[in-house]
Design a protein around this motif. Structure first.
Motif, PDB file in Angstrom:
ATOM      1  N   SER A   1       1.228  -5.263  -4.774  1.00  0.00           N
ATOM      2  CA  SER A   1       1.069  -4.846  -3.388  1.00  0.00           C
ATOM      3  C   SER A   1       0.952  -6.014  -2.437  1.00  0.00           C
ATOM      4  N   SER A   2       0.776  -7.234  -2.964  1.00  0.00           N
ATOM      5  CA  SER A   2       0.548  -8.346  -2.068  1.00  0.00           C
ATOM      6  C   SER A   2       1.651  -9.382  -2.104  1.00  0.00           C
TER       7      SER A   2
ATOM      8  N   SER B   1      -2.322   2.457  -0.180  1.00  0.00           N
ATOM      9  CA  SER B   1      -3.514   1.842   0.394  1.00  0.00           C
ATOM     10  C   SER B   1      -3.739   2.382   1.799  1.00  0.00           C
ATOM     11  N   THR B   2      -4.985   2.334   2.219  1.00  0.00           N
ATOM     12  CA  THR B   2      -5.375   2.684   3.574  1.00  0.00           C
ATOM     13  C   THR B   2      -6.100   1.487   4.168  1.00  0.00           C
ATOM     14  N   PHE B   3      -5.655   1.034   5.311  1.00  0.00           N
ATOM     15  CA  PHE B   3      -6.232  -0.165   5.910  1.00  0.00           C
ATOM     16  C   PHE B   3      -7.335   0.201   6.896  1.00  0.00           C
ATOM     17  N   PRO B   4      -8.378  -0.647   7.017  1.00  0.00           N
ATOM     18  CA  PRO B   4      -8.558  -1.926   6.309  1.00  0.00           C
ATOM     19  C   PRO B   4      -8.787  -1.719   4.811  1.00  0.00           C
ATOM     20  N   SER B   5      -8.299  -2.675   4.021  1.00  0.00           N
ATOM     21  CA  SER B   5      -8.337  -2.548   2.573  1.00  0.00           C
ATOM     22  C   SER B   5      -8.802  -3.845   1.940  1.00  0.00           C
ATOM     23  N   GLY B   6      -9.486  -3.721   0.824  1.00  0.00           N
ATOM     24  CA  GLY B   6      -9.771  -4.898   0.014  1.00  0.00           C
ATOM     25  C   GLY B   6      -8.534  -5.282  -0.776  1.00  0.00           C
ATOM     26  N   GLN B   7      -8.715  -6.190  -1.743  1.00  0.00           N
ATOM     27  CA  GLN B   7      -7.584  -6.636  -2.542  1.00  0.00           C
ATOM     28  C   GLN B   7      -8.073  -7.115  -3.893  1.00  0.00           C
TER      29      GLN B   7
ATOM     30  N   LYS C   1      -9.687  -0.306  -7.511  1.00  0.00           N
ATOM     31  CA  LYS C   1     -10.058   0.070  -6.140  1.00  0.00           C
ATOM     32  C   LYS C   1      -9.826  -1.044  -5.132  1.00  0.00           C
ATOM     33  N   ARG C   2      -8.945  -2.006  -5.466  1.00  0.00           N
ATOM     34  CA  ARG C   2      -8.647  -3.109  -4.544  1.00  0.00           C
ATOM     35  C   ARG C   2      -9.941  -3.770  -4.070  1.00  0.00           C
ATOM     36  N   ALA C   3     -10.720  -4.239  -5.019  1.00  0.00           N
ATOM     37  CA  ALA C   3     -12.055  -4.690  -4.636  1.00  0.00           C
ATOM     38  C   ALA C   3     -12.506  -5.969  -5.337  1.00  0.00           C
TER      39      ALA C   3
END
Length: 279
Positions: free
Chosen positions: A9-10, A30-36, A66-68
């Motif tokens: 995704s990045s 993803s839903t922004f704002p989002s972690g990574q 969880k993009r965290a």
């Protein structure tokens, strides 16, 4: 110690077609704002009620969906952790999940065997460098496609280096006069078509990068981080690293405050090995 590399995704969307952008967005919404970040390694500070097998102070390797993970503190399911062997460095531990599980899945997808020949594109990248070593452990001959600056590394890991670019098909045929049995594509950009041109059967081709070509030609896309038993594979890979049987190249380590610089390096797509963030 989460890494900054090899997350679809990045780092790779920008270089893909519109069709593939949609495919990646569907796989990793993803839903922004989002972690990574998915990969992580660290020391357990607290355990939840009913958690067995782990205690505060344990050193662990793990992942989160969880993009965290690119943070100082991460909430992780106990089933997504395995113990960090003492002989595995924090940098390697913190960069193992995505590349490790992906490489493991891709190699298992094409089932290389002793006496066969497998070609791996992007062979010096985060996923490719591990796929090279895992494929060699099956006894297969491995041809690694990489820039000439990475050829010595491939030779040290018992792979046959071949430069990518114009004429690559002829160079592969010269390196594999008896033909190619399997192909793992970690880069995209026409390598599925190259594998087919080399005569590789569709069920022995796996791409982790070119979903449009996979849909068109019916080749495999195994190796995604959601495809396998993550913690079990992590434990297996960590054991191989601790015993000196698997090498995880570390390209660079950035403090968490320099995450932008880490992603800038990643997007150049010429990194040998993993880029790691240190909290």
């Amino acid at each position: 110690m989460p890494p900054a590399g090899d997350h679809p995704s990045s780092s790779t969307i920008r270089a893909r077609s519109a069709h593939q952008k949609v495919a990646v967005a569907d796989l990793f919404p993803s839903t922004f704002p989002s972690g990574q970040g998915s990969d992580l390694a660290g020391v357990i500070e607290e355990v939840g009620a009913g958690v067995a097998g782990f205690s505060p102070g344990d050193e662990v390797i793990g992942f989160t969906q969880k993009r965290a993970s690119q943070a100082e503190l991460v909430l992780v399911e106990a089933g997504d952790l395995t113990r960090k062997p003492e002989k595995v460095s924090w940098e390697v531990a913190g960069s193992l999940y995505v590349v490790g599980v992906t490489a493991w899945g891709a190699v298992h997808a094409v089932q290389p065997k002793e006496g066969e020949t497998v070609v791996i594109s992007g062979a010096a990248g985060g996923v490719g460098s591990l796929a090279v070593q895992l494929a060699r452990r099956t006894g297969a001959t491995v041809i690694g496609l990489a820039s000439e600056s990475n050829h010595e590394w491939l030779k040290r890991h018992d792979a046959i280096p071949v430069a990518y670019g114009e004429g690559v098909a002829d160079r592969i045929r010269a390196a594999a006069p008896s033909g190619v049995d399997a192909f793992i594509d970690t880069f995209g950009d026409g390598y599925v078509e190259l594998a087919l041109a080399l005569g590789v059967e569709t069920d022995r081709i796996d791409t982790i990068a070119d979903f449009a070509a996979a849909e068109k030609h019916g080749v495999k896309t195994d190796g995604g981080v959601a495809a396998g038993p993550g913690a079990k594979v992590l434990a297996e890979l960590a054991g191989l690293i601790a015993d000196g049987h698997l090498d995880v190249p570390i390209a660079n380590v950035y403090p968490l405050a320099q995450v932008r610089e880490a992603y800038t390096e990643l997007e150049r797509r010429h990194t040998h090995g993993k880029i790691v963030l240190r909290p």
